[in-house]
Design an enzyme around this catalytic site. Structure first.
Site, mmCIF file in Angstrom:
data_model
loop_
_atom_site.group_PDB
_atom_site.id
_atom_site.type_symbol
_atom_site.label_atom_id
_atom_site.label_comp_id
_atom_site.label_asym_id
_atom_site.label_seq_id
_atom_site.Cartn_x
_atom_site.Cartn_y
_atom_site.Cartn_z
ATOM 1 N N GLY A 43 -22.525 31.930 2.667
ATOM 2 C CA GLY A 43 -21.515 32.523 3.557
ATOM 3 C C GLY A 43 -22.106 32.731 4.940
ATOM 4 N N LEU A 44 -21.237 33.068 5.866
ATOM 5 C CA LEU A 44 -21.656 33.283 7.256
ATOM 6 C C LEU A 44 -22.631 34.457 7.379
ATOM 7 C CD1 LEU A 44 -18.162 32.995 8.997
ATOM 8 C CD2 LEU A 44 -20.051 31.350 9.200
ATOM 9 N N SER A 45 -23.339 34.495 8.481
ATOM 10 C CA SER A 45 -24.148 35.673 8.787
ATOM 11 C C SER A 45 -23.203 36.882 8.862
ATOM 12 C CB SER A 45 -24.836 35.465 10.143
ATOM 13 O OG SER A 45 -25.545 36.618 10.504
ATOM 14 N N SER A 67 -26.745 39.544 1.604
ATOM 15 C CA SER A 67 -27.901 40.357 1.201
ATOM 16 C C SER A 67 -27.437 41.603 0.458
ATOM 17 C CB SER A 67 -28.727 40.774 2.422
ATOM 18 O OG SER A 67 -29.069 39.646 3.162
ATOM 19 N N SER A 121 -26.976 28.701 4.068
ATOM 20 C CA SER A 121 -26.863 27.330 3.517
ATOM 21 C C SER A 121 -25.541 26.692 3.958
ATOM 22 C CB SER A 121 -27.023 27.336 1.992
ATOM 23 O OG SER A 121 -26.346 28.385 1.358
HETATM 24 N N1 LIG Z 1 -29.059 30.154 14.772
HETATM 25 C C1 LIG Z 1 -28.893 30.955 13.715
HETATM 26 N N2 LIG Z 1 -27.874 30.729 12.833
HETATM 27 C C2 LIG Z 1 -27.723 31.528 11.777
HETATM 28 N N3 LIG Z 1 -28.542 32.580 11.468
HETATM 29 C C3 LIG Z 1 -29.573 32.831 12.305
HETATM 30 C C4 LIG Z 1 -29.782 32.036 13.453
HETATM 31 N N4 LIG Z 1 -30.874 32.529 14.098
HETATM 32 C C5 LIG Z 1 -31.324 33.570 13.392
HETATM 33 N N5 LIG Z 1 -30.553 33.766 12.318
HETATM 34 C C6 LIG Z 1 -30.862 34.769 11.292
HETATM 35 O O1 LIG Z 1 -31.343 34.035 10.173
HETATM 36 C C7 LIG Z 1 -30.633 34.367 9.001
HETATM 37 C C8 LIG Z 1 -30.169 33.111 8.261
HETATM 38 O O2 LIG Z 1 -31.228 32.492 7.621
HETATM 39 P P1 LIG Z 1 -30.934 31.480 6.435
HETATM 40 O O3 LIG Z 1 -32.261 31.037 5.948
HETATM 41 O O4 LIG Z 1 -30.020 32.139 5.477
HETATM 42 O O5 LIG Z 1 -30.166 30.296 7.181
HETATM 43 S S1 LIG Z 1 -29.919 28.793 6.696
HETATM 44 O O6 LIG Z 1 -29.498 28.850 5.286
HETATM 45 O O7 LIG Z 1 -31.162 28.045 6.861
HETATM 46 O O8 LIG Z 1 -28.860 28.278 7.568
HETATM 47 C C9 LIG Z 1 -29.423 35.153 9.405
HETATM 48 O O9 LIG Z 1 -29.373 36.202 8.455
HETATM 49 P P2 LIG Z 1 -28.008 36.702 7.779
HETATM 50 O O10 LIG Z 1 -27.297 37.451 8.869
HETATM 51 O O11 LIG Z 1 -28.508 37.593 6.676
HETATM 52 O O12 LIG Z 1 -27.235 35.528 7.258
HETATM 53 C C10 LIG Z 1 -29.732 35.635 10.817
HETATM 54 O O13 LIG Z 1 -30.261 36.937 10.764
HETATM 55 N N1 LIG Z 2 -18.212 44.205 0.618
HETATM 56 C C1 LIG Z 2 -18.411 44.708 1.837
HETATM 57 N N2 LIG Z 2 -17.441 45.397 2.472
HETATM 58 C C2 LIG Z 2 -17.658 45.900 3.716
HETATM 59 N N3 LIG Z 2 -18.811 45.784 4.402
HETATM 60 C C3 LIG Z 2 -19.811 45.110 3.829
HETATM 61 C C4 LIG Z 2 -19.676 44.528 2.518
HETATM 62 N N4 LIG Z 2 -20.838 43.925 2.207
HETATM 63 C C5 LIG Z 2 -21.660 44.095 3.264
HETATM 64 N N5 LIG Z 2 -21.049 44.813 4.232
HETATM 65 C C6 LIG Z 2 -21.618 45.186 5.544
HETATM 66 O O1 LIG Z 2 -21.620 43.986 6.327
HETATM 67 C C7 LIG Z 2 -22.804 43.901 7.103
HETATM 68 C C8 LIG Z 2 -23.513 42.585 6.807
HETATM 69 O O2 LIG Z 2 -23.986 42.617 5.473
HETATM 70 P P1 LIG Z 2 -25.246 41.769 5.033
HETATM 71 O O3 LIG Z 2 -25.414 41.971 3.570
HETATM 72 O O4 LIG Z 2 -26.419 42.069 5.899
HETATM 73 O O5 LIG Z 2 -24.716 40.283 5.331
HETATM 74 P P2 LIG Z 2 -25.493 38.909 5.396
HETATM 75 O O6 LIG Z 2 -26.690 39.014 4.499
HETATM 76 O O7 LIG Z 2 -24.502 37.896 4.905
HETATM 77 O O8 LIG Z 2 -25.833 38.700 6.824
HETATM 78 C C9 LIG Z 2 -23.630 45.130 6.764
HETATM 79 O O9 LIG Z 2 -23.405 46.098 7.792
HETATM 80 C C10 LIG Z 2 -23.079 45.606 5.445
HETATM 81 O O10 LIG Z 2 -23.190 46.989 5.282
#
Ligand SMILES: Nc1ncnc2c1ncn2[C@@H]1O[C@H](COP(=O)(O)OS(=O)(=O)O)[C@@H](OP(=O)(O)O)[C@H]1O
Ligand SMILES: Nc1ncnc2c1ncn2[C@@H]1O[C@H](COP(=O)(O)OP(=O)(O)O)[C@@H](O)[C@H]1O
Length: 222
Positions: A52-54, A59, A126
């Site tokens: 899924g999206l960032s 996590s 991913s």
């Molecule tokens: N350019 C760019 N695009 C997306 N995400 C970015 C980027 N730069 C840094 N980050 C940080 O890296 C986390 C994603 O790492 P991943 O290993 O899950 O990414 S991937 O699967 O290789 O695409 C991602 O964490 P999550 O927010 O937990 O998804 C970001 O914190």
């Molecule tokens: N089911 C949910 N409903 C509402 N907020 C959520 C939920 N799961 C996570 N969050 C909040 O969304 C934000 C991003 O969550 P996180 O787990 O760090 O996402 P990711 O790992 O995909 O980047 C955090 O502030 C978290 O507390």
């Protein structure tokens, strides 16, 4: 013209990364097999792949799920993209070929954990279908459980817990997934988790959905 040249470069790089260079090697069998480890643990090894999206909650779900299974006496291990990039994958950027290598390595490590009899939870963006499918192909049928956190970009961006979307919007981070880099949603995954009619579904309810799936498919017993 430029686009097709770039994609050829990417394809060549991908091939360089995946071409087998280890030769003259043999496979050694152990007298303790996956079956024995699963008996010991009273569970079946598998990979729960959260994509899924960032900011979609990968996590959070991984931790809630790990805790829920732990309380049921099940052994889990989380491979979180952010965390693995601090060590094993610290040499990788967010370019398309580096994301592919990040996912490939995590897929291989997840496969080892599953072979150890552990319920491995991989949580990483991913973004490319091809890379996720390649990880699926590493595991026996059924053992790769893809979970899509289907949270709209606007919601993820409004959460922005690390301020990364803000930086991406003002051009301070280039190639950020969902902004100026693609995300390909799964077409046919095992579990899709969404908000219900605009209401948030709590992380523990989402984790329960995954645990019910594991129970139903027999992964919580040997
Ligand atoms: N350019 C760019 N695009 C997306 N995400 C970015 C980027 N730069 C840094 N980050 C940080 O890296 C986390 C994603 O790492 P991943 O290993 O899950 O990414 S991937 O699967 O290789 O695409 C991602 O964490 P999550 O927010 O937990 O998804 C970001 O914190
Ligand atoms: N089911 C949910 N409903 C509402 N907020 C959520 C939920 N799961 C996570 N969050 C909040 O969304 C934000 C991003 O969550 P996180 O787990 O760090 O996402 P990711 O790992 O995909 O980047 C955090 O502030 C978290 O507390």
């Amino acid at each position: 013209m430029g686009d097709s040249r770039n994609s050829t470069i990417c394809e060549n790089l991908h091939q360089m990364l995946t071409v087998r260079k280890s030769t003259n090697i043999a496979w050694h069998k152990s007298s303790v097999e996956k079956f024995d480890r699963q008996e010991l643990l009273q569970q079946k090894g598998c990979v729960i792949w959260i994509t899924g999206l960032s900011g979609s909650g990968k996590s959070t779900l991984a931790c809630t799920l790990s805790r829920g299974l732990h309380l049921r006496g099940k052994l889990t291990y989380i491979l979180d993209g952010d965390n693995v990039r601090h060590g094993l994958n610290s040499d990788l950027s967010f370019k398309v070929e580096d994301r592919a290598e990040n996912i490939r390595r995590i897929g291989e490590v997840a496969k080892l954990f599953a072979d150890a009899g552990i319920i491995c939870i991989a949580s990483l963006i991913s973004p490319y279908r091809k890379d996720r499918d390649a990880c699926r192909a590493l595991l026996p049928e059924g053992d790769f459980i893809e979970v899509f956190l289907d949270v709209p970009l606007q919601v993820c961006e409004a959460r922005d817990p690390k301020g990364l979307y803000k930086l991406a919007r003002c051009g301070k981070i280039k190639g950020f997934t969902g902004i100026d880099d693609p995300y390909e949603p799964p077409l046919n995954c095992e579990i899709v988790l969404q908000q219900k009619g605009g209401d948030c579904v709590s992380p523990s309810d989402m984790a329960e959905t995954v645990i019910s799936y594991l129970e139903e498919k027999g992964y919580l017993q040997a």
